[in-house]
Motif scaffolding. Structure first.
Motif, mmCIF file in Angstrom:
data_model
loop_
_atom_site.group_PDB
_atom_site.id
_atom_site.type_symbol
_atom_site.label_atom_id
_atom_site.label_comp_id
_atom_site.label_asym_id
_atom_site.label_seq_id
_atom_site.Cartn_x
_atom_site.Cartn_y
_atom_site.Cartn_z
ATOM 1 N N LEU A 103 0.823 -1.214 0.000
ATOM 2 C CA LEU A 103 0.000 0.000 0.000
ATOM 3 C C LEU A 103 0.856 1.262 0.000
ATOM 4 N N ILE A 104 2.000 1.227 0.685
ATOM 5 C CA ILE A 104 2.810 2.449 0.802
ATOM 6 C C ILE A 104 3.978 2.490 -0.181
ATOM 7 N N GLY A 105 3.925 1.626 -1.200
ATOM 8 C CA GLY A 105 4.908 1.731 -2.272
ATOM 9 C C GLY A 105 6.044 0.742 -2.239
ATOM 10 N N SER A 106 5.926 -0.320 -1.444
ATOM 11 C CA SER A 106 6.897 -1.418 -1.392
ATOM 12 C C SER A 106 8.316 -0.967 -1.068
ATOM 13 N N PRO A 107 8.513 -0.322 0.087
ATOM 14 C CA PRO A 107 9.873 0.076 0.455
ATOM 15 C C PRO A 107 10.767 -1.094 0.860
ATOM 16 N N PHE A 108 10.172 -2.239 1.169
ATOM 17 C CA PHE A 108 10.951 -3.388 1.617
ATOM 18 C C PHE A 108 10.751 -4.573 0.674
ATOM 19 N N THR A 109 11.813 -5.377 0.528
ATOM 20 C CA THR A 109 11.692 -6.626 -0.211
ATOM 21 C C THR A 109 10.927 -7.639 0.631
ATOM 22 N N ARG A 110 10.516 -8.729 0.009
ATOM 23 C CA ARG A 110 9.786 -9.768 0.727
ATOM 24 C C ARG A 110 10.641 -10.308 1.885
ATOM 25 N N ALA A 111 11.910 -10.550 1.646
ATOM 26 C CA ALA A 111 12.778 -11.083 2.702
ATOM 27 C C ALA A 111 12.937 -10.087 3.843
ATOM 28 N N GLU A 112 12.992 -8.801 3.532
ATOM 29 C CA GLU A 112 13.164 -7.781 4.566
ATOM 30 C C GLU A 112 11.942 -7.648 5.465
ATOM 31 N N LEU A 113 10.801 -8.118 5.013
ATOM 32 C CA LEU A 113 9.574 -8.035 5.813
ATOM 33 C C LEU A 113 9.569 -9.036 6.964
ATOM 34 N N LEU A 114 10.465 -10.003 6.919
ATOM 35 C CA LEU A 114 10.432 -11.075 7.914
ATOM 36 C C LEU A 114 10.619 -10.539 9.329
ATOM 37 N N ARG A 115 11.519 -9.588 9.515
ATOM 38 C CA ARG A 115 11.778 -9.101 10.869
ATOM 39 C C ARG A 115 10.574 -8.368 11.454
ATOM 40 N N PHE A 116 9.736 -7.789 10.600
ATOM 41 C CA PHE A 116 8.526 -7.143 11.106
ATOM 42 C C PHE A 116 7.475 -8.193 11.480
ATOM 43 N N ALA A 117 7.366 -9.220 10.654
ATOM 44 C CA ALA A 117 6.384 -10.278 10.929
ATOM 45 C C ALA A 117 6.709 -11.004 12.228
#
Length: 309
Positions: A111-125
């Motif tokens: 929604l906010i323009g994909s500032p992170f790669t899929r792998a980088e999202l892991l630490r937030f999850a």
């Protein structure tokens, strides 16, 4: 614009891989829908499928915690509304909270323009997992986010290794109509492990990973053995021994507990055997007087599905 993301259920531990292995299946799963709002901040405006059990508070909901962690790092100050649609049972051992967290971070990122790669999202999850059980486990969120089979090699720093999946590897899952809290399942774990048991366990883990790389189904089957945690955790699952025996007699490669239970999984070579194993496990559980749902799936290598609405 609205973004909808479906994130699938996962099988964690995978017998010998306690807190280190997990894989994704195609169903069930959770859906999260996000949209921009004139009101600043992140708000959870609706949750369905939870029978009113989950909080709308962003700071108490695993999906909200994960999404907020992402927004905090970007410095995004706009308004976002989130809907969470639970399409899998709570407390099932199939990574329900993880699926919501993964769907949330993928949706907000899109929604906010994909500032992170899929792998980088892991630490937030994983922050959602920290909120749920106090520890940022990645053996559910890892495969749900990345798809396929994953190994959590390290938590400090977090390092996830994606493993190959043989083409004919399928999974049968049965979810008995009982609920086991992760806290209860952790409380029955052995605190001291004999050296000889540890050697067997990590040898099985190595054998399972080697079997995945080599496409050796028999090696995978021989390695799907948990001699440390399954003997105690299985006591919490009514009919476990009958389900496991039924799956093996139907031709499964191996059978064990999914996550902390009560769901039970069987890995199989091919869809036909997987469906036979699922039917056999359900028949065994029905004879024990318990209802259940079954799911039959190839290993889900795709990961979350994004739709722009």
């Amino acid at each position: 614009m609205s973004v909808s993301v479906f994130a699938a259920a996962t099988v964690a531990n995978v017998a010998c891989g306690f807190d280190a292995l997990g894989f994704a299946i195609h169903e069930p799963g959770d859906e999260v829908i996000v949209r921009k709002s004139a009101q600043s901040g992140l708000r959870i405006v609706a949750i369905t499928g939870d029978e009113g059990r989950l909080p709308l508070s962003v700071t108490k909901n695993t999906a909200g915690v994960s999404a907020q962690a992402l927004l905090d790092e970007t410095g995004y100050t706009g308004g976002i509304e989130m809907e969470i649609h639970k399409k899998m049972p709570l407390g099932s051992g199939l990574g329900s909270s993880s699926a919501s967290s993964v769907a949330a971070v993928v949706a907000v990122n899109e929604l906010i323009g994909s500032p992170f790669t899929r792998a980088e999202l892991l630490r937030f999850a994983t922050e959602g997992e920290r909120a749920a059980c106090g520890v940022p486990h990645a053996d559910n969120v890892g495969p749900s986010l990345l798809g396929g089979f994953v190994l959590i090699r390290s938590y400090n720093p977090l390092e996830v290794v994606q493993l190959p999946v043989p083409d004919e590897l399928w999974c049968s899952v049965i979810h008995p109509h009982v609920e086991i809290l992760t806290e209860d399942a952790r409380n029955v774990l052995r605190r001291r492990i004999r050296l000889e048991d540890a050697v067997v366990q990590w040898s099985n883990l190595g054998g399972l990973i080697a079997g995945l790389y080599q496409g050796d189904y028999q090696l995978i089957g021989r390695s799907l053995s948990d001699i440390i945690f399954e003997p105690t955790r299985s006591l919490l699952i009514p009919g476990f021994d009958m389900m496991k025996q039924a799956a093996m007699q139907a031709g499964a490669l191996g059978c064990s507990i999914s996550g902390s239970g009560p769901s039970v999984f069987a890995l199989c070579r091919g869809e036909e055997i997987a469906r036979a194993a699922a039917d056999a496990m359900q028949h065994a559980l029905t004879k024990a007087g318990l209802g259940s749902e079954t799911y039959v799936s190839a290993i889900n290598r795709q990961g979350p599905v994004i739709r722009n609405l």
